[in-house]
Each structure stands twice: as C-alpha cells, then as structure tokens.
Enzyme design. Structure first.
Site, PDB file in Angstrom:
ATOM      1  CG  MET A   1      -1.853   1.058   1.213  1.00 20.27           C
ATOM      2  SD  MET A   1      -3.004   1.021   2.473  1.00 20.27           S
ATOM      3  CE  MET A   1      -1.898   1.480   4.131  1.00 20.27           C
ATOM      4  CB  VAL A   4       8.787   3.565   4.059  1.00 18.75           C
ATOM      5  CG1 VAL A   4       9.435   4.352   5.222  1.00 18.75           C
ATOM      6  CG2 VAL A   4       7.458   2.998   4.706  1.00 18.75           C
ATOM      7  CE  LYS A  19       2.897   2.755   4.525  1.00 16.04           C
ATOM      8  NZ  LYS A  19       2.498   1.695   5.620  1.00 16.04           N
ATOM      9  CG  ASP A 142      -1.159  -7.988   8.135  1.00 15.86           C
ATOM     10  OD1 ASP A 142      -1.063  -9.302   8.211  1.00 15.86           O
ATOM     11  OD2 ASP A 142      -0.637  -7.217   7.364  1.00 15.86           O
TER      12      ASP A 142
END
Length: 291
Positions: A1, A4, A19, A142
């Site tokens: 997604m 960084v 990020k 997660d």
C-alpha cells in the site's frame, strides 16, 4: 500500500521516515520499481480503474495515519505530520527506526532453541503494544513477525497498521472523537472490507467469516500465538503453512487450512518449555472463547 523513504526534516534538522501512498503501483499495474524520491510519484487519472484503486488506497492510507498518530506507546512509531505532495500524493512522517532487521529475520537466524528463547523479551514488548492498542479500541489485524521491527538499540516496534480497525469507543473524550473521525472517513469514501484480509499462518479462522464484527481482540491474540509458535519452532503452525498472501488462496482452501488442528510447539521442537507450548496451544484455538 505504501512506500517508505528516509527523509530530512529541514525545520528540525532530523532524519525521519516518510511514507507515501504507492501511486506508482496503482498507475503501472503492479510494477514493483519504486521511484527514487516521493516527488516523482504522480496520481493516476481519477476516471480510470487505476484512479479508483488509488482513491481506495488513499483512504486506507489516511486511516492508517490517523490510527497510528493516536497510539502513544514505546513500541509503536509516533507520527509527526500528515500532508500531501504538490502532485497530490498523501504522505505522513514518523520516527525513523534505525535497524534493518525484523523479528522474522531474527527468528530465522536463531538456529538453537536457546537463541530463540532469548527473543521472548521482544515478543513480550510486542504483546504490550497490542494490549495497549486494544485498550484504545484498535485491532491490528495483520500481526506477523515481518511487521515487527528490531531497532539497533534493542527497540521492538510494531508497524504496518494499514489493516487496523477501530473496534469500539475508548474511555477518553479525545479518543472517542478520533474514532468518530475514522468512521466518518471510511463512510464518506465508501470504504468496505471485501474478503478476508491478513496473512495465512497468522490469520484467525473467524477472519474467513462473512461477519466483520467477528474479528476482534481475540483475533489479534491468535496472531500473537502464531508468532510465538514460529519463534519457538522456526515453523508456521500446522493450520496454515508458511507465507503467502491470503488473496492468492481460495476461500475453500483457506477454510480447510484454518481448521486443521495445530501441532503443539513442544512436539515440533523438543525442549520447548511446557508452559510456552500451553500458551501457544491456547492462543491458537479455533474457538475464540477458548483462547
């Protein structure tokens, strides 16, 4: 997604982690080549399929920033700033953790049981961070060793809150306002969870149900149990098999894997203390009430 970068905060003359939404992946159909700087990223055409995907990513990204910014714990990276580049790419900055190893890498390098038992202390720091998040009404969803950074000076940091969900109202007024803000963000963007999210090997069986409310703090406890099992044995527990993305598996296949009876850690790795094997066994129960 996200991507960084290491960046320099020129106002305070400090290194930070920056990020950004991975607009490059959205615009190029999954190309893994990352631009050298975030300024090279461009948002895709809003009317295109990539543009719609980018909108969903952007909403999840902002949610991640809001959730993480409101968690204040030594094992959770603090967020400094939320903004967007001149090209319209959202970003946020956070403390730069010095160190390039994850708990997964440390486990893989620990060939003896004694070396792995030395990792119990950072595992306990991880448990503390998750317990704190639960007190704030946040479920990580997660948990896995790859999402636990080990800093150069012994820090243990839980990262990647992109799948986190606000589960309920926290006690203080400020936290309740923040949770309302996150809910409004998701509602306005039409953001919905479609299909199971997580990583096979660490994902609780209830994640496969059609009821999002079934995923709660007990689901994170299952993830912690799976991490502990891998720490003790260097293997994923038998329910799943190791690695892979949940979306690459069929629901039927995931269901069969999730309901296999896991082996005990002290059977896989003789010498594992019974008390730790018992903790693993209890945390990995299919029935949430038995965890």
């Amino acid at each position: 997604m996200g991507i960084v970068y290491m960046a320099i905060d020129t106002d305070l003359n400090r290194q930070v982690a920056l990020k950004v939404v991975n607009a490059h992946r959205s615009a190029r159909g999954g190309d893994d080549t990352e631009p050298k700087t975030p300024m090279a990223l461009r948002a895709p055409d809003p009317s295109s399929e990539e543009g719609r995907s980018f909108d969903s990513l952007r909403t999840r990204f902002v949610q991640e920033a809001l959730v993480t910014a409101n968690l204040s714990h030594p094992s959770i990276v603090p967020v400094y700033e939320l903004g967007q580049t001149a090209q319209g790419i959202p970003y946020y900055t956070m403390r730069l953790v010095h160190g390039e190893r994850t708990l997964a890498e440390e486990i893989d390098d620990a060939e003896t049981l004694g070396a792995r038992l030395a990792l119990i202390e950072p595992f306990l720091h991880l448990c503390d961070a998750v317990a704190y998040a639960h007190e704030q009404g946040v479920i990580h969803r997660d948990l896995k060793p790859e999402n636990v950074l080990r800093g150069r000076f012994g820090e243990t940091v839980l990262v990647d809150w992109g799948l986190a969900r606000v589960a309920g109202a926290a006690d203080d007024e400020a936290a309740a306002h923040w949770q309302t803000h996150v809910d409004a963000l998701r509602t306005n963007a039409g953001l919905k969870t479609e299909g199971p999210l997580g990583t096979p090997g660490y994902m609780a069986p209830e994640v496969l149900s059609d009821d999002p409310a079934a995923v709660d703090e007990k689901s994170d406890q299952y993830g912690l149990g799976a991490i502990l099992f891998r720490l003790l044995t260097r293997q994923a527990h038998a329910s799943w098999g190791r690695g892979g993305n949940v979306r690459s598996r069929t629901p039927e296949g995931l269901g069969k894997l999730a309901h296999r009876t896991p082996h005990r850690a002290d059977v896989i790795a003789p010498g594992v203390p019974t008390v730790l094997a018992n903790i693993c066994e209890r945390a990995l129960q299919h029935d949430k009430g038995a965890r």
